[in-house]
Design a protein around this motif. Structure first.
Motif, PDB file in Angstrom:
ATOM      1  N   ASN A 114      54.968  58.042 -11.065  1.00  0.00           N
ATOM      2  CA  ASN A 114      55.297  58.046 -12.490  1.00  0.00           C
ATOM      3  C   ASN A 114      54.685  56.809 -13.144  1.00  0.00           C
ATOM      4  O   ASN A 114      55.085  55.675 -12.857  1.00  0.00           O
ATOM      5  CB  ASN A 114      56.817  58.047 -12.660  1.00  0.00           C
ATOM      6  CG  ASN A 114      57.246  58.247 -14.101  1.00  0.00           C
ATOM      7  OD1 ASN A 114      56.646  57.712 -15.029  1.00  0.00           O
ATOM      8  ND2 ASN A 114      58.313  59.008 -14.299  1.00  0.00           N
ATOM      9  N   ASN A 116      54.894  55.930 -16.230  1.00  0.00           N
ATOM     10  CA  ASN A 116      55.781  55.331 -17.234  1.00  0.00           C
ATOM     11  C   ASN A 116      56.793  54.384 -16.602  1.00  0.00           C
ATOM     12  O   ASN A 116      57.014  53.278 -17.098  1.00  0.00           O
ATOM     13  CB  ASN A 116      56.519  56.428 -18.009  1.00  0.00           C
ATOM     14  CG  ASN A 116      55.568  57.304 -18.796  1.00  0.00           C
ATOM     15  OD1 ASN A 116      55.134  58.336 -18.313  1.00  0.00           O
ATOM     16  ND2 ASN A 116      55.229  56.906 -20.015  1.00  0.00           N
ATOM     17  N   THR A 117      57.392  54.801 -15.504  1.00  0.00           N
ATOM     18  CA  THR A 117      58.436  53.985 -14.876  1.00  0.00           C
ATOM     19  C   THR A 117      57.920  53.129 -13.730  1.00  0.00           C
ATOM     20  O   THR A 117      58.592  52.191 -13.298  1.00  0.00           O
ATOM     21  CB  THR A 117      59.560  54.881 -14.323  1.00  0.00           C
ATOM     22  OG1 THR A 117      59.040  55.685 -13.244  1.00  0.00           O
ATOM     23  CG2 THR A 117      60.106  55.790 -15.412  1.00  0.00           C
ATOM     24  N   GLY A 118      56.739  53.475 -13.198  1.00  0.00           N
ATOM     25  CA  GLY A 118      56.206  52.761 -12.051  1.00  0.00           C
ATOM     26  C   GLY A 118      56.860  53.162 -10.740  1.00  0.00           C
ATOM     27  O   GLY A 118      56.679  52.488  -9.721  1.00  0.00           O
ATOM     28  N   ALA A 119      57.603  54.248 -10.750  1.00  0.00           N
ATOM     29  CA  ALA A 119      58.335  54.672  -9.554  1.00  0.00           C
ATOM     30  C   ALA A 119      57.653  55.842  -8.863  1.00  0.00           C
ATOM     31  O   ALA A 119      57.016  56.679  -9.509  1.00  0.00           O
ATOM     32  CB  ALA A 119      59.761  55.068  -9.927  1.00  0.00           C
ATOM     33  N   CYS A 120      57.810  55.884  -7.546  1.00  0.00           N
ATOM     34  CA  CYS A 120      57.406  57.067  -6.789  1.00  0.00           C
ATOM     35  C   CYS A 120      58.542  58.068  -6.844  1.00  0.00           C
ATOM     36  O   CYS A 120      59.701  57.715  -6.603  1.00  0.00           O
ATOM     37  CB  CYS A 120      57.096  56.702  -5.340  1.00  0.00           C
ATOM     38  SG  CYS A 120      56.641  58.129  -4.326  1.00  0.00           S
ATOM     39  N   GLU A 121      58.223  59.317  -7.166  1.00  0.00           N
ATOM     40  CA  GLU A 121      59.233  60.361  -7.206  1.00  0.00           C
ATOM     41  C   GLU A 121      58.884  61.434  -6.183  1.00  0.00           C
ATOM     42  O   GLU A 121      57.719  61.762  -5.986  1.00  0.00           O
ATOM     43  CB  GLU A 121      59.324  60.980  -8.600  1.00  0.00           C
ATOM     44  CG  GLU A 121      59.756  59.998  -9.684  1.00  0.00           C
ATOM     45  CD  GLU A 121      59.839  60.645 -11.060  1.00  0.00           C
ATOM     46  OE1 GLU A 121      59.810  61.894 -11.133  1.00  0.00           O
ATOM     47  OE2 GLU A 121      59.901  59.900 -12.048  1.00  0.00           O
ATOM     48  N   GLN A 150      56.876  62.728 -19.110  1.00  0.00           N
ATOM     49  CA  GLN A 150      56.384  61.545 -18.415  1.00  0.00           C
ATOM     50  C   GLN A 150      54.980  61.814 -17.873  1.00  0.00           C
ATOM     51  O   GLN A 150      54.598  62.963 -17.642  1.00  0.00           O
ATOM     52  CB  GLN A 150      57.321  61.177 -17.254  1.00  0.00           C
ATOM     53  CG  GLN A 150      58.764  60.908 -17.668  1.00  0.00           C
ATOM     54  CD  GLN A 150      58.959  59.550 -18.293  1.00  0.00           C
ATOM     55  OE1 GLN A 150      58.784  58.513 -17.660  1.00  0.00           O
ATOM     56  NE2 GLN A 150      59.322  59.536 -19.564  1.00  0.00           N
ATOM     57  N   TYR A 152      52.186  61.442 -14.889  1.00  0.00           N
ATOM     58  CA  TYR A 152      52.165  61.291 -13.436  1.00  0.00           C
ATOM     59  C   TYR A 152      50.737  61.323 -12.892  1.00  0.00           C
ATOM     60  O   TYR A 152      49.877  62.040 -13.412  1.00  0.00           O
ATOM     61  CB  TYR A 152      52.968  62.406 -12.773  1.00  0.00           C
ATOM     62  CG  TYR A 152      54.450  62.323 -13.027  1.00  0.00           C
ATOM     63  CD1 TYR A 152      55.283  61.622 -12.162  1.00  0.00           C
ATOM     64  CD2 TYR A 152      55.013  62.935 -14.144  1.00  0.00           C
ATOM     65  CE1 TYR A 152      56.652  61.548 -12.391  1.00  0.00           C
ATOM     66  CE2 TYR A 152      56.377  62.863 -14.386  1.00  0.00           C
ATOM     67  CZ  TYR A 152      57.189  62.165 -13.507  1.00  0.00           C
ATOM     68  OH  TYR A 152      58.540  62.086 -13.737  1.00  0.00           O
TER      69      TYR A 152
END
Length: 263
Positions: A114, A116-121, A150, A152
């Motif tokens: 992601n 936008n959040t900098g997170a791995c989903e 978002q 990706y």
């Protein structure tokens, strides 16, 4: 506590190198071994989704052999801006009956990054095709894929071999890494694309080690090192490298699975 799945397989990203995953799956099937759950990133996500949908390794390789389907793994310089990743979605619609994780014959977990959040989903439910496309949207080559508002990109940026997604659910986890440590030649990092690709590769190398540590057995095809992520025309050779690597590890896998089943 008994875990719901006996054998889980995590397939790494790696562009054209991901064709080796097909050979690994073929070697397993030739020894009457099939995974109960799969996870994947980028090229590994594509192979995992196709296999989970019920396609055999032979059928998946046949798809790759068709020139019109090479864009499963195709990357190219974005002369007119970043490339949209719509070709892959179109081929998935033609190949997989329903755009849904829930419709797959085997559970499948796919890693996406992601922006936008900098997170791995990790996705394993809902619409499938956009998630697979996002997981293989290489930064600076493909446009990010929008999902739920978002942006990706390729899951390899943050987790190139998503073992953790299936670790707690699987008695035994086999990891297949087609992006082993590789020293770059000087001529590979002398242009903008080469530098960007190398930076991405280094990120992959860094985030793969924790996943390797979670595997019960790791397959890293030695012969894969001579192929780049762009070697689409070497599909049979890459497939065979994966097949040979899994075959070499088969006695170890069979012994471990037998021990798990009797414990």
């Amino acid at each position: 506590m008994e875990k719901p799945y006996q054998l889980g397989i995590a397939l790494s990203g790696g562009g054209a190198r991901g064709i080796a995953h097909i050979g690994v799956l073929q070697a397993l099937e030739d020894h009457d071994i099939k995974p109960d759950v799969l996870s994947g990133t980028s090229a590994g996500a594509i192979v995992a989704a196709l296999y989970a949908s019920g396609k055999s390794p032979v059928e998946i390789l046949a798809l790759v052999k068709q020139a019109s389907l090479f864009k499963f793994f195709k990357v190219g310089l974005p002369y007119a801006g970043l490339t949209k990743h719509t070709y892959l979605q179109e081929r998935l619609r033609e190949t997989i009956a329903e755009d849904s994780f829930e419709a797959l014959k085997l559970p499948c977990y796919i890693a996406i990054a992601n922006l936008n959040t900098g997170a791995c989903e990790i996705r394993n439910s809902g619409p499938l095709f956009d998630v697979v496309a996002a997981s293989s949207a290489i930064p600076l080559i493909f446009q990010p894929v929008e999902i739920d508002g978002q942006q990706y990109v390729d899951g390899g940026l943050l987790e190139n071999m998503p073992v953790a997604a299936i670790r707690d659910q699987s008695e035994f986890v086999l990891g297949v890494n087609v992006m082993p440590t590789l020293i770059a030649e000087n001529n590979e990092v002398k242009n903008v694309f080469g530098i960007a690709q190398r930076c991405f590769d280094l990120s992959i190398l860094a985030n793969t080690q924790p996943s390797i540590d979670l595997c019960d057995l790791l397959v890293e095809p030695e012969g894969i090192r001579k192929y780049t992520i762009l070697h689409l025309n070497k599909y049979q050779e890459i497939h065979d490298v994966g097949y040979a690597a899994m075959k070499a590890k088969m006695p170890e896998l069979q012994t471990a699975l037998a021990a798990k089943s009797t414990s």
